[in-house]
Design a protein around this motif. Structure first.
Motif, PDB file in Angstrom:
ATOM      1  N   LEU A 323      -4.471 -12.019  -0.402  1.00 50.64           N
ATOM      2  CA  LEU A 323      -3.550 -10.881  -0.386  1.00 50.64           C
ATOM      3  C   LEU A 323      -2.110 -11.350  -0.236  1.00 50.64           C
ATOM      4  CD1 LEU A 323      -3.016  -7.818  -0.313  1.00 50.64           C
ATOM      5  CD2 LEU A 323      -3.416  -7.927   2.162  1.00 50.64           C
ATOM      6  N   GLU A 325      -0.885 -14.171  -1.087  1.00 46.45           N
ATOM      7  CA  GLU A 325      -0.474 -14.814  -2.333  1.00 46.45           C
ATOM      8  C   GLU A 325      -0.085 -13.759  -3.372  1.00 46.45           C
ATOM      9  OE1 GLU A 325       0.708 -17.819  -4.655  1.00 46.45           O
ATOM     10  OE2 GLU A 325      -0.015 -18.003  -2.572  1.00 46.45           O
ATOM     11  N   ASP A 326      -0.855 -12.662  -3.442  1.00 45.44           N
ATOM     12  CA  ASP A 326      -0.533 -11.577  -4.367  1.00 45.44           C
ATOM     13  C   ASP A 326       0.814 -10.942  -4.032  1.00 45.44           C
ATOM     14  OD1 ASP A 326      -2.865 -12.019  -5.715  1.00 45.44           O
ATOM     15  OD2 ASP A 326      -3.965 -10.356  -4.765  1.00 45.44           O
ATOM     16  N   GLN A 329       3.521 -13.042  -5.308  1.00 50.82           N
ATOM     17  CA  GLN A 329       3.634 -12.938  -6.766  1.00 50.82           C
ATOM     18  C   GLN A 329       4.228 -11.594  -7.199  1.00 50.82           C
ATOM     19  OE1 GLN A 329       3.047 -15.445  -8.860  1.00 50.82           O
ATOM     20  NE2 GLN A 329       2.432 -16.757  -7.117  1.00 50.82           N
ATOM     21  N   ILE A 331       2.837  -8.602  -7.000  1.00 50.42           N
ATOM     22  CA  ILE A 331       1.868  -7.703  -7.624  1.00 50.42           C
ATOM     23  C   ILE A 331       1.993  -6.288  -7.088  1.00 50.42           C
ATOM     24  CG2 ILE A 331      -0.619  -7.219  -7.806  1.00 50.42           C
ATOM     25  CD1 ILE A 331      -1.070 -10.212  -8.029  1.00 50.42           C
ATOM     26  N   TYR A 332       2.380  -6.145  -5.796  1.00 48.85           N
ATOM     27  CA  TYR A 332       2.447  -4.817  -5.192  1.00 48.85           C
ATOM     28  C   TYR A 332       3.869  -4.248  -5.182  1.00 48.85           C
ATOM     29  CZ  TYR A 332      -2.195  -6.158  -3.666  1.00 48.85           C
ATOM     30  OH  TYR A 332      -3.486  -6.583  -3.648  1.00 48.85           O
ATOM     31  N   LYS A 344      -6.127  -2.420  -0.128  1.00 54.98           N
ATOM     32  CA  LYS A 344      -6.591  -3.806  -0.006  1.00 54.98           C
ATOM     33  C   LYS A 344      -6.582  -4.262   1.450  1.00 54.98           C
ATOM     34  CE  LYS A 344      -8.029  -7.571  -1.994  1.00 54.98           C
ATOM     35  NZ  LYS A 344      -9.322  -7.592  -2.698  1.00 54.98           N
TER      36      LYS A 344
END
Length: 498
Positions: A323, A325-326, A329, A331-332, A344
């Motif tokens: 999570l 790492e996301d 990046q 992502i959210y 999540k």
């Protein structure tokens, strides 16, 4: 322990001080004292046993005698050994007043006191009185000459069938008695003396003698108790460490699980100490044990907390790393990303909570982790364009409420843990008091039994003295009656009147 009068005299010729101290040490250290002499029990044999009259000048039962400085013979009887007199090359017939008697009866007859207060009477009575007072339990064995005079120098090389059959039988009876009736050396208070304790007693007595003091039973017991009680503490702690090492698996699911195991092991540990300890003045060593057990409980609680923290931190890192790492990046960081992020987070929290054996820090470490991510959560919330300002405010309030609820729950859990620790300390104290009370009751019963046994022996000896006095008075009266009868039966002579 055996005292051989001939051997000691040959080893320390002319040194009566050494003889007296060896005799005193033999009395102090033995449970059955075998006095070995040649021939019959006559005044010469008693004179050779003069060491017994010096015992009260060589041994003290108490560190502080009574006001008058005199110790009661009962104080000595409580720890003096049984007395066995062996008579070698005995040649008399065991008879008294024409009747056969046993060796024990022969000894009792030989220890009878004379009536009178002259110096000669006192010299005669003193060793006999000392033996009777200090050794209420007495036994006598007689031995014929083992073989012909010419073979006496070869005794160690002779087989049983080459010895006099009477002697072989007498020796067998003697050995059987010693093996069957000799008890473990027991000190005042019922303290059994094993090998290590015997070594300590020898050292204590010899040190006292070398320093010019008298060996004192009470002081020796206290010195022995200090060594034994210190060892008892170490033995008990070793038991605790072994049991906890075998049974405890960190982290425990709850604090109570750890405390219950500690309490059960503590109970066993105190029992181990109580079995090995004695004369623990003011419970000094038991208090040392209690302090060490308290420290170990605290140490295990700290270890348990750290093990739980380490386990939870590792789980959180493993579970939430993807999570994080996301998030990095981005992502959210988009429209609708906040709800995806929260979903999540809830999914990963559930996975974390389902993991077994996280221990007592499971909630605390999780809340610390979530608190550390509040800024990230808020950033994702603020960048989500699908949410209105009002919805964002509502979400912020919801997160604050959850955080406050979690903090309240942690505070409640902390209070419960503190209460559990207080209860455990009280239970530990109660267990120490309970086992100490039980031990004191056992010691009191044992002391009472010892005092009753000593009193019974003393009364038995007093009764025997009274009986002897009664028999002596009875014989005197019978002699007077016989003399009167002789006078009355004597024929009268007629008078001659002048």
């Amino acid at each position: 322990m055996k005292h051989n009068s001939g051997k000691i005299c040959s080893d320390f010729q002319g040194d009566n001080q050494n003889d007296s101290w060896i005799f005193a040490l033999a009395i102090l250290l033995s449970s059955t004292f075998v006095y070995n002499s040649m021939g019959t029990i006559n005044q010469q044999a008693m004179d050779q046993l003069h060491y017994v009259t010096e015992l009260t000048g060589r041994i003290r039962a108490k560190s502080s005698p009574d006001v008058d400085g005199v110790e009661d013979s009962a104080d000595f009887v409580s720890f003096f050994p049984d007395f066995v007199w062996t008579l070698r090359d005995f040649s008399l017939d065991l008879k008294a007043d024409g009747e056969s008697i046993t060796a024990d009866e022969y000894l009792e007859n030989s220890l009878k006191l004379r009536k009178g207060t002259s110096p000669k009477d006192k010299t005669f009575n003193l060793p006999r009185l000392c033996i009777r007072k200090f050794f209420p339990k007495k036994k006598c064995f007689i031995f014929d000459r083992p073989t012909h005079r010419k073979k006496l120098g070869q005794l160690e090389e002779l087989c049983d069938d080459e010895l006099d059959s009477e002697f072989v039988q007498q020796a067998a009876v003697f050995c059987s008695y010693i093996f069957s009736n000799s008890k473990t050396k027991t000190l005042s208070g019922g303290i059994k003396v094993d090998g290590p304790r015997l070594g300590t007693l020898v050292q204590t007595y010899v040190n006292a003698i070398n320093s010019g003091d008298l060996p004192c039973m009470e002081n020796a017991v206290l010195a022995l108790a200090e060594i034994e009680n210190s060892a008892a503490v170490q033995k008990a702690i070793a038991h605790y460490d072994q049991q906890m090492g075998q049974k405890l698996q960190l982290p425990t699911e709850t604090l109570q699980e750890l405390l219950d195991l500690h309490r059960a092991t503590e109970k066993e540990t105190i029992e181990v100490f109580m079995r090995s300890s004695f004369k623990d003045i003011d419970q000094l060593f038991q208090k040392q044990l209690a302090a060490q057990l308290d420290k170990r409980r605290e140490d295990f609680c700290n270890q348990n907390s750290k093990a739980s923290s380490d386990r939870c931190s590792a789980l959180l890192k493993d579970i939430f790393s993807p999570l994080e790492e996301d998030v990095k990046q981005g992502i959210y960081s988009k429209s609708g990303g906040y709800h995806l992020f929260i979903e999540k987070m809830q999914e990963l929290k559930k996975k974390y909570l389902q993991e077994p054996r996280k221990g007592i820090q499971a909630d605390g470490i999780l809340q610390e982790y979530l608190k550390s991510k509040e800024s990230v959560t808020d950033a994702i919330l603020q960048t989500d364009q699908t949410l209105s300002e009002k919805e964002k405010l509502i979400e912020v309030e919801r997160m604050k409420a959850e955080s406050a609820q979690a903090a309240a729950k942690m505070l409640e859990e902390m209070q419960i843990k503190n209460q559990q620790m207080m209860e455990q300390k009280e239970k530990s104290h109660q267990e120490h008091v309970k086992q100490l009370t039980e031990k004191m009751e056992r010691d009191r019963a044992q002391l009472l039994e010892e005092q009753e046994r000593t009193l019974a022996l003393k009364l038995q000896e007093q009764s025997r003295l009274l009986q002897e006095g009664f028999q002596e008075e009875q014989r005197r009266l019978q002699n007077e009656i016989q003399n009167l009868q002789k006078i009355m039966n004597k024929p009268s002579h007629p008078c001659v009147l002048s």
